[in-house]
Scaffold this motif. Structure first.
Motif, PDB file in Angstrom:
ATOM      1  N   UNK A 104       0.828  -1.195   0.000  1.00 11.95           N
ATOM      2  CA  UNK A 104       0.000   0.000   0.000  1.00 11.95           C
ATOM      3  C   UNK A 104       0.869   1.255   0.000  1.00 11.95           C
ATOM      4  N   UNK A 105       0.540   2.197  -0.863  1.00  9.56           N
ATOM      5  CA  UNK A 105       1.263   3.469  -0.926  1.00  9.56           C
ATOM      6  C   UNK A 105       0.616   4.508  -0.011  1.00  9.56           C
ATOM      7  N   UNK A 106      -0.718   4.491   0.056  1.00 12.23           N
ATOM      8  CA  UNK A 106      -1.470   5.477   0.832  1.00 12.23           C
ATOM      9  C   UNK A 106      -2.013   4.854   2.114  1.00 12.23           C
ATOM     10  N   UNK A 107      -2.340   5.703   3.080  1.00 12.71           N
ATOM     11  CA  UNK A 107      -3.042   5.233   4.268  1.00 12.71           C
ATOM     12  C   UNK A 107      -4.342   4.559   3.838  1.00 12.71           C
ATOM     13  N   UNK A 108      -4.906   3.743   4.694  1.00  7.78           N
ATOM     14  CA  UNK A 108      -6.106   2.984   4.349  1.00  7.78           C
ATOM     15  C   UNK A 108      -7.361   3.840   4.193  1.00  7.78           C
ATOM     16  N   UNK A 109      -7.323   5.066   4.631  1.00  8.23           N
ATOM     17  CA  UNK A 109      -8.527   5.886   4.563  1.00  8.23           C
ATOM     18  C   UNK A 109      -8.201   7.258   3.984  1.00  8.23           C
ATOM     19  N   UNK A 110      -9.184   7.839   3.369  1.00 14.62           N
ATOM     20  CA  UNK A 110      -9.090   9.170   2.791  1.00 14.62           C
ATOM     21  C   UNK A 110      -9.712  10.139   3.783  1.00 14.62           C
ATOM     22  N   UNK A 111      -8.922  11.056   4.283  1.00 14.85           N
ATOM     23  CA  UNK A 111      -9.453  12.014   5.256  1.00 14.85           C
ATOM     24  C   UNK A 111     -10.263  13.074   4.522  1.00 14.85           C
ATOM     25  N   UNK A 112     -11.319  13.533   5.181  1.00 19.91           N
ATOM     26  CA  UNK A 112     -12.202  14.505   4.543  1.00 19.91           C
ATOM     27  C   UNK A 112     -12.943  15.312   5.597  1.00 19.91           C
ATOM     28  N   UNK A 113     -13.183  16.552   5.258  1.00 22.15           N
ATOM     29  CA  UNK A 113     -13.931  17.430   6.161  1.00 22.15           C
ATOM     30  C   UNK A 113     -14.818  18.321   5.307  1.00 22.15           C
ATOM     31  N   UNK A 114     -16.096  18.312   5.620  1.00 17.48           N
ATOM     32  CA  UNK A 114     -17.044  19.178   4.914  1.00 17.48           C
ATOM     33  C   UNK A 114     -16.795  20.619   5.342  1.00 17.48           C
ATOM     34  N   UNK A 115     -16.841  21.525   4.371  1.00 20.88           N
ATOM     35  CA  UNK A 115     -16.615  22.946   4.620  1.00 20.88           C
ATOM     36  C   UNK A 115     -17.958  23.646   4.500  1.00 20.88           C
ATOM     37  N   UNK A 116     -18.398  24.247   5.604  1.00 17.80           N
ATOM     38  CA  UNK A 116     -19.706  24.889   5.570  1.00 17.80           C
ATOM     39  C   UNK A 116     -19.659  26.357   5.978  1.00 17.80           C
ATOM     40  N   UNK A 117     -18.472  26.865   6.241  1.00 16.54           N
ATOM     41  CA  UNK A 117     -18.316  28.229   6.713  1.00 16.54           C
ATOM     42  C   UNK A 117     -17.356  28.974   5.788  1.00 16.54           C
ATOM     43  N   UNK A 118     -17.736  30.173   5.328  1.00 16.68           N
ATOM     44  CA  UNK A 118     -16.902  30.929   4.387  1.00 16.68           C
ATOM     45  C   UNK A 118     -15.561  31.333   4.987  1.00 16.68           C
ATOM     46  N   UNK A 119     -15.556  31.703   6.244  1.00 12.75           N
ATOM     47  CA  UNK A 119     -14.316  32.094   6.913  1.00 12.75           C
ATOM     48  C   UNK A 119     -13.346  30.908   6.927  1.00 12.75           C
ATOM     49  N   UNK A 120     -13.873  29.743   7.253  1.00 11.67           N
ATOM     50  CA  UNK A 120     -13.082  28.510   7.250  1.00 11.67           C
ATOM     51  C   UNK A 120     -12.580  28.200   5.837  1.00 11.67           C
TER      52      UNK A 120
END
Length: 192
Positions: A104-120
């Protein structure tokens, strides 16, 4: 939490992953180009990419998933994850073959975060473009070739990056550059 969040169409996400262990994802310039071509093949059809940064052992994407149409009985998350799986698997297979490597080249999971704030969202754009500076690879973001920063500072050049959405937060390219090169506190920006 961010690893288990399901992808949904028409939302913006910060997507990122690291190499497995101390491996590198990108060893030479050709690796970066090959990955970007795979990104165009697998991700552009399903998402508008607002920003990216490819680092030797990890990458960051800022994107909005497109509406996939009125396909009945489709699990959006599985469909979108399949495209990322295709991207990462096709890249890893070619990488392993090129460097006579196994596993395996990559970690087993794909990290993700929903963006719901314009400042963020705006801080996240800064964070992604400044990743090479923050990790000590370059002193100035304009020196790193493997990010979407150059696409933003040269708006006359055709790009696969969806720049208009993010440029609405900056009056001019000069304002964009000034913000990107400023010191920004990532106080509520949680990257795990």
């Amino acid at each position: 939490m961010s690893n288990t969040e399901n992808f949904e169409c028409e939302y913006i996400y910060h997507v990122y992953t690291h190499a497995n262990g101390k491996d590198l994802i990108f060893r030479e310039e050709e690796n970066y180009r090959y990955f970007l071509n795979k990104l165009i093949k697998y991700i552009i059809p399903i998402a508008e990419i607002y920003a990216y940064c490819l680092m030797p052992n990890h990458f960051h994407l800022l994107l909005r998933f497109k509406k996939i149409g009125e396909i009945l009985n489709i699990d959006e998350h599985k469909y979108l994850m399949k495209q990322f799986s295709n991207l990462l698997n096709s890249y890893a297979k070619a990488y392993n073959k090129r460097y006579n490597r196994k596993g395996s080249l990559f970690l087993d999971y794909l990290k993700r975060k929903k963006v719901s704030d314009e400042k963020y969202l705006v801080k996240l754009l800064h964070y992604i473009h400044n990743n090479p500076v923050n990790h000590g690879f370059v002193e100035d973001i304009s020196m790193w070739k493997y990010s979407s920063y150059h696409s933003y500072i040269n708006l006359k050049k055709t790009s696969k990056i969806e720049r208009n959405e993010m440029m609405q937060y900056f009056d001019t390219v000069d304002n964009f550059i000034e913000y990107q090169k400023s010191n920004v506190e990532y106080d509520f920006l949680i990257i795990d």
